[in-house]
Design a protein around this motif. Structure first.
Motif, PDB file in Angstrom:
ATOM      1  N   GLY A 169       0.681  -0.815   0.507  1.00 42.23           N
ATOM      2  CA  GLY A 169      -0.040  -0.289  -0.112  1.00 42.23           C
ATOM      3  C   GLY A 169       0.893   0.856  -0.182  1.00 42.23           C
ATOM      4  N   LEU A 170       2.079   1.204  -0.314  1.00 40.00           N
ATOM      5  CA  LEU A 170       3.482   2.427  -0.615  1.00 40.00           C
ATOM      6  C   LEU A 170       2.164   3.436  -1.393  1.00 40.00           C
ATOM      7  CD1 LEU A 170       6.509   0.709   0.443  1.00 40.00           C
ATOM      8  CD2 LEU A 170       5.681   2.217   1.685  1.00 40.00           C
ATOM      9  N   THR A 171       2.491   4.524  -0.971  1.00 37.67           N
ATOM     10  CA  THR A 171       2.394   5.262  -2.407  1.00 37.67           C
ATOM     11  C   THR A 171       3.378   5.026  -3.187  1.00 37.67           C
ATOM     12  OG1 THR A 171       1.330   6.816  -0.465  1.00 37.67           O
ATOM     13  CG2 THR A 171       2.606   8.198  -2.775  1.00 37.67           C
ATOM     14  N   HIS A 172       4.111   5.514  -3.092  1.00 35.62           N
ATOM     15  CA  HIS A 172       5.228   5.223  -3.768  1.00 35.62           C
ATOM     16  C   HIS A 172       5.952   4.245  -4.699  1.00 35.62           C
ATOM     17  CE1 HIS A 172       5.809   9.765  -2.339  1.00 35.62           C
ATOM     18  NE2 HIS A 172       6.078   9.844  -3.662  1.00 35.62           N
ATOM     19  N   SER A 173       6.467   3.611  -5.460  1.00 35.78           N
ATOM     20  CA  SER A 173       7.382   2.787  -6.058  1.00 35.78           C
ATOM     21  C   SER A 173       8.436   2.001  -6.371  1.00 35.78           C
ATOM     22  CB  SER A 173       6.809   2.088  -7.573  1.00 35.78           C
ATOM     23  OG  SER A 173       4.738   2.234  -7.343  1.00 35.78           O
ATOM     24  N   GLY A 174       9.537   0.627  -6.261  1.00 37.07           N
ATOM     25  CA  GLY A 174      10.030   1.192  -6.034  1.00 37.07           C
ATOM     26  C   GLY A 174      11.410  -0.289  -5.804  1.00 37.07           C
ATOM     27  N   VAL A 175      12.272  -0.281  -5.560  1.00 36.81           N
ATOM     28  CA  VAL A 175      12.754  -1.697  -4.682  1.00 36.81           C
ATOM     29  C   VAL A 175      13.476  -0.911  -3.739  1.00 36.81           C
ATOM     30  CG1 VAL A 175      14.572  -2.775  -5.240  1.00 36.81           C
ATOM     31  CG2 VAL A 175      13.433  -2.455  -6.766  1.00 36.81           C
ATOM     32  N   VAL A 176      12.894  -1.869  -3.066  1.00 37.90           N
ATOM     33  CA  VAL A 176      13.470  -1.438  -0.950  1.00 37.90           C
ATOM     34  C   VAL A 176      14.417  -3.043  -0.711  1.00 37.90           C
ATOM     35  CG1 VAL A 176      12.479  -1.710   1.016  1.00 37.90           C
ATOM     36  CG2 VAL A 176      11.437  -0.221  -0.335  1.00 37.90           C
TER      37      VAL A 176
ATOM     38  N   LEU B 272      19.074  -7.163   7.189  1.00 36.57           N
ATOM     39  CA  LEU B 272      19.421  -8.259   8.136  1.00 36.57           C
ATOM     40  C   LEU B 272      20.705  -8.466   8.513  1.00 36.57           C
ATOM     41  CD1 LEU B 272      16.132  -7.828   7.419  1.00 36.57           C
ATOM     42  CD2 LEU B 272      15.996  -9.882   8.167  1.00 36.57           C
ATOM     43  N   PRO B 273      20.857  -9.172  10.131  1.00 35.37           N
ATOM     44  CA  PRO B 273      22.064  -9.721  10.109  1.00 35.37           C
ATOM     45  C   PRO B 273      22.384 -11.196   9.459  1.00 35.37           C
ATOM     46  CG  PRO B 273      21.415  -9.244  12.246  1.00 35.37           C
ATOM     47  CD  PRO B 273      20.406  -8.497  11.019  1.00 35.37           C
ATOM     48  N   GLU B 274      21.186 -11.615   9.188  1.00 34.52           N
ATOM     49  CA  GLU B 274      21.213 -13.206   8.578  1.00 34.52           C
ATOM     50  C   GLU B 274      22.207 -12.482   6.882  1.00 34.52           C
ATOM     51  OE1 GLU B 274      18.600 -13.373  12.005  1.00 34.52           O
ATOM     52  OE2 GLU B 274      18.605 -11.975  10.424  1.00 34.52           O
ATOM     53  N   GLY B 275      21.876 -11.513   6.306  1.00 36.74           N
ATOM     54  CA  GLY B 275      21.558 -11.722   4.942  1.00 36.74           C
ATOM     55  C   GLY B 275      21.005 -10.560   4.169  1.00 36.74           C
ATOM     56  N   GLU B 276      21.442 -10.406   3.176  1.00 36.85           N
ATOM     57  CA  GLU B 276      20.292  -9.641   2.383  1.00 36.85           C
ATOM     58  C   GLU B 276      19.296  -9.926   1.044  1.00 36.85           C
ATOM     59  OE1 GLU B 276      23.718  -7.810   1.123  1.00 36.85           O
ATOM     60  OE2 GLU B 276      24.072  -6.233   2.653  1.00 36.85           O
ATOM     61  N   PHE B 277      18.556  -9.350   1.296  1.00 38.19           N
ATOM     62  CA  PHE B 277      17.138  -9.538   0.137  1.00 38.19           C
ATOM     63  C   PHE B 277      16.368  -8.068  -0.630  1.00 38.19           C
ATOM     64  CE2 PHE B 277      14.895 -10.182   4.278  1.00 38.19           C
ATOM     65  CZ  PHE B 277      13.233  -9.347   3.749  1.00 38.19           C
ATOM     66  N   HIS B 278      15.713  -7.949  -1.249  1.00 43.14           N
ATOM     67  CA  HIS B 278      15.059  -6.794  -1.600  1.00 43.14           C
ATOM     68  C   HIS B 278      14.064  -7.260  -2.194  1.00 43.14           C
ATOM     69  CE1 HIS B 278      17.375  -8.147  -6.114  1.00 43.14           C
ATOM     70  NE2 HIS B 278      16.512  -7.702  -6.161  1.00 43.14           N
ATOM     71  N   LEU B 279      12.971  -5.892  -2.448  1.00 44.99           N
ATOM     72  CA  LEU B 279      11.556  -6.575  -2.503  1.00 44.99           C
ATOM     73  C   LEU B 279      11.172  -5.374  -3.440  1.00 44.99           C
ATOM     74  CD1 LEU B 279      10.831  -6.021   1.310  1.00 44.99           C
ATOM     75  CD2 LEU B 279      10.813  -8.063  -0.395  1.00 44.99           C
ATOM     76  N   ARG B 280      10.217  -5.859  -4.320  1.00 43.72           N
ATOM     77  CA  ARG B 280       9.467  -4.507  -5.101  1.00 43.72           C
ATOM     78  C   ARG B 280       8.249  -4.318  -4.705  1.00 43.72           C
ATOM     79  NH1 ARG B 280      12.858  -8.326  -7.288  1.00 43.72           N
ATOM     80  NH2 ARG B 280      14.236  -7.496  -9.237  1.00 43.72           N
ATOM     81  N   VAL B 281       7.901  -3.219  -4.379  1.00 42.39           N
ATOM     82  CA  VAL B 281       7.192  -2.900  -4.127  1.00 42.39           C
ATOM     83  C   VAL B 281       5.772  -1.379  -4.452  1.00 42.39           C
ATOM     84  CG1 VAL B 281       8.591  -3.059  -1.738  1.00 42.39           C
ATOM     85  CG2 VAL B 281       8.139  -0.544  -2.217  1.00 42.39           C
ATOM     86  N   GLY B 282       4.830  -0.958  -4.380  1.00 37.35           N
ATOM     87  CA  GLY B 282       4.478   0.159  -4.310  1.00 37.35           C
ATOM     88  C   GLY B 282       4.050  -0.116  -5.852  1.00 37.35           C
TER      89      GLY B 282
END
Length: 231
Positions: free
Chosen positions: A144-151, A155-165
């Motif tokens: 439900g974010l107003t703006h779109s993009g990649v977040v 985390l201490p366990e590692g990294e990942f990325h999300l496509r949101v908005g």
């Protein structure tokens, strides 16, 4: 008397094993006919991040045997949930990826993650963990974010990325850091689980110092400025 020569019997092609069914005219039962076997939904969870090789799937599904994984992947292909294809050179590797029908299970897995979050009150010594397993509860918190993009999530366990908005074709999250993230979230598993349970929001985590937002731009400002949707 001449001896009759026995002719070899013509071998019949092996019939594909019939998958077990509940044999109920019910949408829930039909769905479980496809995804109710052990490991199937967790394979879907892995493939939501995009095409993966068999060896990568096996590595990120601790506890599954090679025979069971191969069997589930075959069932998913036959059921129209996934396809197997070969990447072009120089990779030239076979990968599995979800079909549109398979990607339709995203809200199912998101709901399961929210329902199961209260059971993660304590990490057991035998529990395996991967950073990207926290993608689904975090994805719900960012819905439900107003703006779109990649977040990018760190985390201490590692990294990942999300496509949101906005609706993004193909995978909804990815392994490892993003090439050009619009914002970065630095937080730990406890903070992700807190928002996954619905008892608090990402806004609360940022304001309480349990999460930190890095980056500039509209999406980072929205995450930092307390405009995230509340549960």
């Amino acid at each position: 008397m001449s001896r009759l020569r026995r002719m070899p019997r013509q071998q019949q092609p092996a019939r594909p094993a019939r998958r077990r069914s509940y044999d109920q005219f019910c949408a829930t039962a039909r769905a479980l006919d496809s995804v109710g076997d052990r490991w199937t939904l967790l394979i879907v969870r892995e493939l939501l991040a995009g095409p993966r090789r068999y060896t990568d799937l096996h590595a990120d599904l601790p506890g599954v045997s090679t025979d069971v994984l191969a069997s589930r992947l075959r069932d998913m292909e036959q059921g129209g949930l996934a396809v197997r294809r070969r990447l072009p050179p120089p990779a030239a590797a076979a990968v599995y990826e979800l079909t549109e029908h398979g990607r339709g299970l995203l809200p199912v897995l998101t709901a399961l993650a929210r329902w199961g979050a209260p059971a993660l009150d304590e990490r057991r010594p035998t529990d395996a963990v991967r950073a990207h397993w926290f993608a689904l509860p975090l994805l719900r918190a960012l819905d439900g974010l107003t703006h779109s993009g990649v977040v990018e999530a760190r985390l201490p366990e590692g990294e990942f990325h999300l496509r949101v908005g906005a609706e993004a074709p193909g995978e909804v999250y990815g392994y490892g850091p993003a090439d050009r993230p619009d914002a970065c979230l630095v937080l730990d598993a406890d903070a992700v689980l807190a928002v996954g349970r619905g008892g608090s929001t990402l806004v609360d985590a940022v304001e309480g110092g349990r999460a930190k937002v890095l980056g500039e731009g509209p999406l980072a400002d929205e995450l930092r400025g307390g405009q995230c949707p509340r549960a």
